[in-house]
Design a protein around this motif. Structure first.
Motif: not given
Length: 195
Positions: A116-126
């Protein structure tokens, strides 16, 4: 005739759909249709699009394509149910850019290799608890899912075409060569397709 449904939200990234939709729609076995929450959407590039179907009354489909854009932070039961239906039935799904963010946020990527674009963007996705770590690649195919970042419309197209067995591996490779390198390099390598 097989049907590919492209889900377009307002401010969708028109360039992410172009190669794949054109290739599929020119095929003898496929037809391309659009679907959204509304009757009309506008792309990031300003294209005003009248969609074929509202999500609430969608037809059957053989491929669901989720085109990225600026509004995938949306909360919608209709979108969730459509995506969940595709995954539950093992229907091929292609997602690019912001649409992959949506899949991550809602737990759809957890059992697939993905990018995807960046795993960093998803770090707060429960709901993002992947069995396989995020892959830093332009596009990734795993089982009935293709994911890609927003700079990978050609790689995305190639893997989706492979996933749905659109044509032989050789013909898909030739089509992608034309997209990547242009007509004249294609002619030099494969000959003129119009003669």
């Amino acid at each position: 005739m097989k049907q590919a449904i492209f889900l377009l939200l307002d401010e969708y990234a028109d360039w992410e759909a172009a190669y794949l939709s054109a290739t599929l729609n020119e095929g003898r076995e496929w037809t391309v249709r659009t679907i959204s929450l509304h009757d009309h959407v506008t792309s990031i590039g300003g294209f005003k699009t009248e969609v074929d179907y509202r999500i609430s009354g969608h037809p059957s489909f053989d491929l669901l394509v989720l085109i990225g854009g600026n509004t995938w932070d949306i909360e919608s039961d209709d979108i969730f149910n459509l995506v969940d239906e595709a995954f539950s039935k093992n229907t091929p799904v292609g997602a690019i850019c912001g649409a992959v963010d949506y899949l991550a946020k809602n737990g759809f990527l957890n059992h697939f290799k993905h990018t995807g674009n960046s795993a960093y963007l998803w770090q707060n996705y429960e709901n993002y608890n992947p069995e396989v770590e995020f892959m830093e690649e332009q596009a990734v195919k795993d089982k009935n899912l293709v994911t890609a970042n927003g700079t990978a419309p050609i790689e995305f197209t190639e893997l989706v075409l492979q996933m749905v067995n659109f044509d032989t591996a050789e013909e898909i490779e030739k089509t992608m060569y034309m997209y990547r390198y242009g007509f004249y390099e294609y002619v030099e390598k494969y000959g003129n397709p119009y003669l």
